[in-house]
Design a protein around this motif. Sequence first.
Motif, short mmCIF file in Angstrom:
data_model
loop_
_atom_site.label_atom_id
_atom_site.label_comp_id
_atom_site.label_asym_id
_atom_site.label_seq_id
_atom_site.Cartn_x
_atom_site.Cartn_y
_atom_site.Cartn_z
N TYR A 196 -6.73 5.93 4.85
CA TYR A 196 -7.27 4.69 5.13
C TYR A 196 -7.43 4.42 6.37
CZ TYR A 196 -6.10 3.10 0.01
OH TYR A 196 -6.15 3.05 -1.17
N LEU A 197 -8.60 3.54 6.59
CA LEU A 197 -8.87 2.92 8.05
C LEU A 197 -7.81 2.02 8.58
CD1 LEU A 197 -12.55 2.45 6.65
CD2 LEU A 197 -11.87 4.04 8.67
N GLU A 198 -7.59 2.22 9.72
CA GLU A 198 -6.53 1.16 10.54
C GLU A 198 -7.01 -0.07 10.45
OE1 GLU A 198 -5.88 2.64 14.53
OE2 GLU A 198 -5.26 4.64 13.90
N ARG A 199 -8.25 -0.53 10.58
CA ARG A 199 -8.72 -2.00 10.81
C ARG A 199 -9.69 -2.46 9.57
NH1 ARG A 199 -7.68 -0.03 15.75
NH2 ARG A 199 -9.29 1.52 15.72
N ASP A 200 -9.53 -1.79 8.55
CA ASP A 200 -10.29 -1.97 7.20
C ASP A 200 -9.34 -1.77 6.11
OD1 ASP A 200 -13.33 -1.78 6.45
OD2 ASP A 200 -12.12 -1.11 4.96
N SER A 201 -9.73 -2.55 5.02
CA SER A 201 -8.86 -2.47 3.86
C SER A 201 -8.95 -1.31 2.78
CB SER A 201 -8.92 -3.90 3.07
OG SER A 201 -10.09 -4.15 2.71
N HIS A 202 -10.01 -0.34 3.24
CA HIS A 202 -10.26 0.55 2.40
C HIS A 202 -10.04 1.94 3.19
CE1 HIS A 202 -13.06 -2.87 1.53
NE2 HIS A 202 -12.88 -2.46 0.05
N TRP A 203 -10.06 2.94 2.34
CA TRP A 203 -9.85 4.31 2.59
C TRP A 203 -11.27 4.77 3.37
CZ3 TRP A 203 -9.14 4.34 -3.19
CH2 TRP A 203 -10.53 4.51 -3.99
N THR A 204 -10.85 5.80 4.13
CA THR A 204 -11.72 6.66 4.90
C THR A 204 -12.80 7.22 4.00
OG1 THR A 204 -10.51 8.71 5.07
CG2 THR A 204 -10.02 6.86 6.54
N ASN A 205 -13.70 8.10 4.45
CA ASN A 205 -14.70 8.87 3.84
C ASN A 205 -13.86 10.25 3.16
OD1 ASN A 205 -16.92 7.30 4.12
ND2 ASN A 205 -17.65 8.32 5.74
N LYS A 206 -12.78 10.43 3.93
CA LYS A 206 -11.90 11.67 3.25
C LYS A 206 -11.14 11.30 2.33
CE LYS A 206 -11.02 15.39 6.73
NZ LYS A 206 -10.09 16.21 7.42
N GLY A 207 -10.77 9.78 2.26
CA GLY A 207 -10.02 9.40 1.12
C GLY A 207 -10.82 9.13 0.06
N ALA A 208 -12.18 8.96 0.16
CA ALA A 208 -13.38 8.57 -0.80
C ALA A 208 -13.32 9.91 -1.70
CB ALA A 208 -14.51 8.25 -0.30
N ASN A 242 0.92 -0.87 15.85
CA ASN A 242 -0.02 0.30 16.33
C ASN A 242 -1.51 -0.03 16.01
OD1 ASN A 242 2.40 1.79 17.03
ND2 ASN A 242 2.67 2.40 14.92
N ASN A 243 -1.73 -1.24 16.06
CA ASN A 243 -3.27 -1.64 15.93
C ASN A 243 -3.77 -1.55 14.38
OD1 ASN A 243 -5.39 -2.70 17.40
ND2 ASN A 243 -6.49 -0.82 17.78
N TRP A 244 -2.81 -1.60 13.57
CA TRP A 244 -3.36 -1.57 11.89
C TRP A 244 -3.50 -2.99 11.56
CZ3 TRP A 244 -2.48 2.19 7.97
CH2 TRP A 244 -2.73 3.38 8.39
N MET A 245 -4.35 -2.97 10.66
CA MET A 245 -4.50 -4.43 9.94
C MET A 245 -4.31 -4.20 8.53
SD MET A 245 -7.65 -5.88 12.05
CE MET A 245 -7.70 -6.12 13.94
N TYR A 246 -3.82 -5.39 7.93
CA TYR A 246 -3.76 -5.40 6.47
C TYR A 246 -4.43 -6.86 5.85
CZ TYR A 246 -0.40 -1.50 7.15
OH TYR A 246 0.39 -0.60 7.65
N TYR A 247 -4.59 -6.45 4.71
CA TYR A 247 -5.44 -7.68 4.03
C TYR A 247 -4.35 -8.42 3.31
CZ TYR A 247 -9.08 -10.06 1.31
OH TYR A 247 -10.01 -10.98 0.85
N THR A 248 -4.37 -9.76 3.53
CA THR A 248 -3.34 -10.69 3.35
C THR A 248 -2.94 -10.84 1.65
OG1 THR A 248 -3.59 -12.00 5.09
CG2 THR A 248 -2.26 -13.22 3.47
N GLU A 249 -4.23 -10.59 0.97
CA GLU A 249 -4.12 -10.88 -0.65
C GLU A 249 -3.20 -9.70 -1.23
OE1 GLU A 249 -7.40 -11.71 -2.62
OE2 GLU A 249 -8.23 -13.16 -1.52
N THR A 250 -2.91 -8.73 -0.38
CA THR A 250 -2.19 -7.50 -0.99
C THR A 250 -0.65 -7.87 -0.93
OG1 THR A 250 -2.02 -6.24 1.20
CG2 THR A 250 -3.91 -5.75 -0.51
N LEU A 251 -0.10 -9.18 -0.15
CA LEU A 251 1.15 -9.21 -0.01
C LEU A 251 1.98 -9.47 -1.07
CD1 LEU A 251 1.42 -11.59 3.26
CD2 LEU A 251 2.50 -9.45 2.89
N ASN A 252 1.50 -9.97 -2.39
CA ASN A 252 2.22 -10.41 -3.38
C ASN A 252 2.76 -9.02 -4.01
OD1 ASN A 252 2.27 -13.03 -3.38
ND2 ASN A 252 0.36 -13.29 -4.53
N ASP A 253 1.84 -8.01 -3.83
CA ASP A 253 2.27 -6.63 -4.66
C ASP A 253 3.23 -6.00 -3.71
OD1 ASP A 253 0.46 -6.42 -6.93
OD2 ASP A 253 -0.94 -6.21 -5.55
#
Length: 460
Positions: A198-210, A96-107
């Motif tokens: 969280y944003l779909e194409r970013d590794s961080h939360w949205t402003n509402k998440g903030a 669904n067009n989502w992206m994730y940061y690879t460095e989170t795979l181990n967790d």
Amino acid sequence: MKKINTIFIVFCLIILLIPFAGMAVAPTNETTENKVLSEFPKLSEEGKLNVDFLNDLGEYFTEHFAFRPQMVSSNALIYGKLFGTSTTDQVLLGKNNWMYYTETLNDYTGQHLMTERALKNVVHNLALMQKYVESRGSEFLLVIAPNKNSIYDENMPYYYRKRTGKNNYERLMPLLDSAGIHYTDLFTAFGESDEVLYLERDSHWTNKGAVLVYNQIMENTDLDYETYEHIPCEVKKNYMGDLTEMLYPENSEPDENEYYQKEWLHSYNNEVTDNMDDWIETSSPKSDACLLMYRDSFGESMLPFLAEEFGNAYFSRLVPYNLLNVDGYQPDYTVIERTERRLSSFAEQAAVMQTSEVQIGSRKKADTETTLEITEDGGYYVISGRLDDVYQKENSEIYVKLGSRVLESFYISSETQDGIDDYGYMLYVSKDTVQAEDKTVEVLVSDGSQTVSVKTEKIK
């Protein structure tokens, strides 16, 4: 036919030469990837021939060839749209067009987890920092920013199986509780929200998440604060995520993000490029309270909301954490925010601070392979090393005796040729506190039943 073949060969050669020849007018000098571009290699360094010159030159060309962003984006679009795969090892293409940061795979998968000793190191070091902060009259709070796939994993690629056991965060929480470390539980807070924060194409939360995180932090203060529950919010599809820019540097698709419609009262007190700067100072007329916050990239979107509530606020991205700022700025609240995927960083570096003195009874001396290094960093001696294998036990406590003083040390985990070594130690000692007669440094190890002196050196 021969003429056609010749034309085809010449055409191919021209195409192949464009990236190289184009470097004369349009080299690639910027990147959206999470890396620093290499510099043009030198044929010799310090009078010695650089035997890796050709390899370095190849790496330089790979990173700087002309029209690289456009070519990288086109290649990524082909692989992403046709095959559903990513062309960079830093980005995972989800559903669904989502992206994730690879460095989170181990967790996520539960692989390459910290050892029990490494977890002990993290808790021990956080306890040292909390004790120091609170001894200065400031309230301490730890904030762990969840990995995106720890909260929203339904769009993760199907071929990555979620762990069945506990990951680093889940193993760490009961240890933090036992040690009395003050933290706010963002995992529960995000999990209880009905909105995707969280944003779909970013590794961080949205402003509402903030805002959610900001509220969790402010609940730990004595201040009256704006919750933003009744502040109007406009949604715009204009936010360029870090992951999409890594994958598609020239064809990034923006994310939707929320923007709160209010008149901001805070101001910046130093020259600031953006909220990702290493050091930012703000002031606000809303209160007299002072905040000192050590943060990473997750703190960027939180900064305006926190800056609004504190008369003076100081935000640092610098590591190691310089907790002497607590003495200098005398904050009412000290917050340390770190992303989940970098929990191990708490065991990789000592904070700049004066550790506490402790009382140690009788001890025996032993000839060991413990290492001890004493270097200088500005006004500090940096004392560090690792224990002899014989004394590497999960309950080993490490102290540094400096003259007549026995000081607590930070416990350090580091990568070696043989893997991860969790039995290092490190601390900063102010030169002003070291008298001429106190320049003998002694490393002590205790297992609860006995204390052993395992290494001695003189400060030169």
